[in-house]
Design an enzyme around this catalytic site. Structure first.
Site, PDB file in Angstrom:
ATOM      1  N   GLY A  52       0.761  -1.237   0.000  1.00 19.32           N
ATOM      2  CA  GLY A  52       0.000   0.000   0.000  1.00 19.32           C
ATOM      3  C   GLY A  52       0.792   1.288   0.000  1.00 19.32           C
ATOM      4  O   GLY A  52       0.212   2.367   0.093  1.00 19.32           O
ATOM      5  N   TRP A  54       2.411   2.799  -2.443  1.00 20.70           N
ATOM      6  CA  TRP A  54       2.082   3.654  -3.593  1.00 20.70           C
ATOM      7  C   TRP A  54       0.711   4.300  -3.408  1.00 20.70           C
ATOM      8  O   TRP A  54       0.485   5.430  -3.840  1.00 20.70           O
ATOM      9  CB  TRP A  54       2.137   2.850  -4.892  1.00 20.70           C
ATOM     10  CG  TRP A  54       3.527   2.713  -5.441  1.00 20.70           C
ATOM     11  CD1 TRP A  54       4.694   2.741  -4.733  1.00 20.70           C
ATOM     12  CD2 TRP A  54       3.901   2.527  -6.804  1.00 20.70           C
ATOM     13  NE1 TRP A  54       5.764   2.581  -5.574  1.00 20.70           N
ATOM     14  CE2 TRP A  54       5.311   2.453  -6.846  1.00 20.70           C
ATOM     15  CE3 TRP A  54       3.182   2.410  -7.991  1.00 20.70           C
ATOM     16  CZ2 TRP A  54       6.023   2.269  -8.033  1.00 20.70           C
ATOM     17  CZ3 TRP A  54       3.872   2.221  -9.185  1.00 20.70           C
ATOM     18  CH2 TRP A  54       5.280   2.155  -9.199  1.00 20.70           C
ATOM     19  N   ASP A  72      -5.133  -5.922  -5.685  1.00 21.65           N
ATOM     20  CA  ASP A  72      -4.082  -6.913  -5.453  1.00 21.65           C
ATOM     21  C   ASP A  72      -4.729  -8.243  -5.102  1.00 21.65           C
ATOM     22  O   ASP A  72      -5.859  -8.281  -4.585  1.00 21.65           O
ATOM     23  CB  ASP A  72      -3.154  -6.463  -4.313  1.00 21.65           C
ATOM     24  CG  ASP A  72      -1.790  -7.140  -4.387  1.00 21.65           C
ATOM     25  OD1 ASP A  72      -0.816  -6.455  -4.759  1.00 21.65           O
ATOM     26  OD2 ASP A  72      -1.694  -8.348  -4.097  1.00 21.65           O
ATOM     27  N   ASP A 110       2.940  -1.762  -9.890  1.00 21.10           N
ATOM     28  CA  ASP A 110       4.146  -2.232  -9.196  1.00 21.10           C
ATOM     29  C   ASP A 110       4.136  -3.755  -9.142  1.00 21.10           C
ATOM     30  O   ASP A 110       4.777  -4.361  -8.286  1.00 21.10           O
ATOM     31  CB  ASP A 110       4.197  -1.629  -7.788  1.00 21.10           C
ATOM     32  CG  ASP A 110       5.596  -1.666  -7.180  1.00 21.10           C
ATOM     33  OD1 ASP A 110       6.579  -1.669  -7.955  1.00 21.10           O
ATOM     34  OD2 ASP A 110       5.721  -1.705  -5.948  1.00 21.10           O
ATOM     35  N   LYS A 150       6.431  -1.327 -13.379  1.00 22.63           N
ATOM     36  CA  LYS A 150       7.734  -1.900 -13.029  1.00 22.63           C
ATOM     37  C   LYS A 150       8.084  -3.048 -13.964  1.00 22.63           C
ATOM     38  O   LYS A 150       7.228  -3.847 -14.346  1.00 22.63           O
ATOM     39  CB  LYS A 150       7.722  -2.407 -11.586  1.00 22.63           C
ATOM     40  CG  LYS A 150       9.040  -3.050 -11.154  1.00 22.63           C
ATOM     41  CD  LYS A 150       9.123  -3.192  -9.643  1.00 22.63           C
ATOM     42  CE  LYS A 150       8.129  -4.183  -9.101  1.00 22.63           C
ATOM     43  NZ  LYS A 150       8.247  -4.294  -7.626  1.00 22.63           N
TER      44      LYS A 150
END
Length: 212
Positions: A52, A54, A72, A110, A150
């Site tokens: 969490g 970001w 997620d 990410d 990423k």
């Protein structure tokens, strides 16, 4: 102690001191400081959002009139931010209907594969997740919107960047200071989603010859 280890420890300590859930917060902070990805009032989708950090950064950057949704497979608990909502879901199940046909100003990713220790396999896993993020952006990101994702560097990176360049006005790689020098981790920062962004992925990313 190496200078890189000192830098790593610095970001770790700063994250704890400032209440961030991980030092990854400083990666997004630096990306946004350099490339102006997030704006006040933005509607933001964060893929692979756990734990969490970001979400915490984005919450501050978009302000109280902005909104962030974090997705997620893992539950993101006790994140008490008024402009953040979390969903425990496989990102490949997301659609416009999930968000009541509202599109996003920014998509962040990410996401990372479960690492094997084999750099080739891990690289191709991360590239595949980036192509997934691009497919999601093709459906859920507004024209002129921004994407950050990423990736682990390797042989398929060039093809990934080329696809990004066809989908966005600008697409460039960036390695924040908070990323360890020994890591192959970097971020592809894409701004200005084009109206004719391709969907879904036209060409599957190459697979390693073994161990996939």
């Amino acid at each position: 102690m190496s200078s890189q280890r000192v830098l790593h420890d610095h970001f770790f300590r700063e994250a704890k001191r400032n209440g961030y859930r991980s030092r990854a917060a400083y990666k997004l902070t630096e990306i946004d400081d350099k490339r102006s990805i997030l704006r006040k009032k933005d509607f933001v989708l964060d893929l692979g959002a756990a734990p969490g950090s970001w979400l915490q950064v984005a919450s501050k950057r978009v302000g109280p009139r902005g909104k962030i949704i974090g997705v997620d497979l893992k539950e993101i608990d006790n994140l008490q931010l008024d402009n953040v909502t979390t969903i425990q879901e496989d990102v490949t199940e997301l659609s416009l209907e999930t968000f009541e046909n509202e599109m996003f100003d920014v998509v962040l990713s990410d996401m990372a594969p479960s690492t094997t220790g084999n750099r080739t396999i891990d690289h191709h896993g991360s590239v595949r997740l980036c192509h997934t993020a691009l497919d999601i952006a093709a459906t859920l990101l507004k024209p002129k919107g921004n994407l950050v994702m990423k990736v682990l560097e390797g042989g398929a990176y060039k093809e990934l960047l080329e696809r990004c360049e066809t989908c966005f006005s600008v697409a460039k790689g960036f390695k924040p200071k908070a990323s360890r020098a020994i890591s192959t981790e970097m971020f592809v920062v894409c701004t200005g989603r084009k109206e004719d962004m391709t969907k879904p992925m036209d060409i599957a990313p190459p697979r390693p010859s073994s161990g996939w």
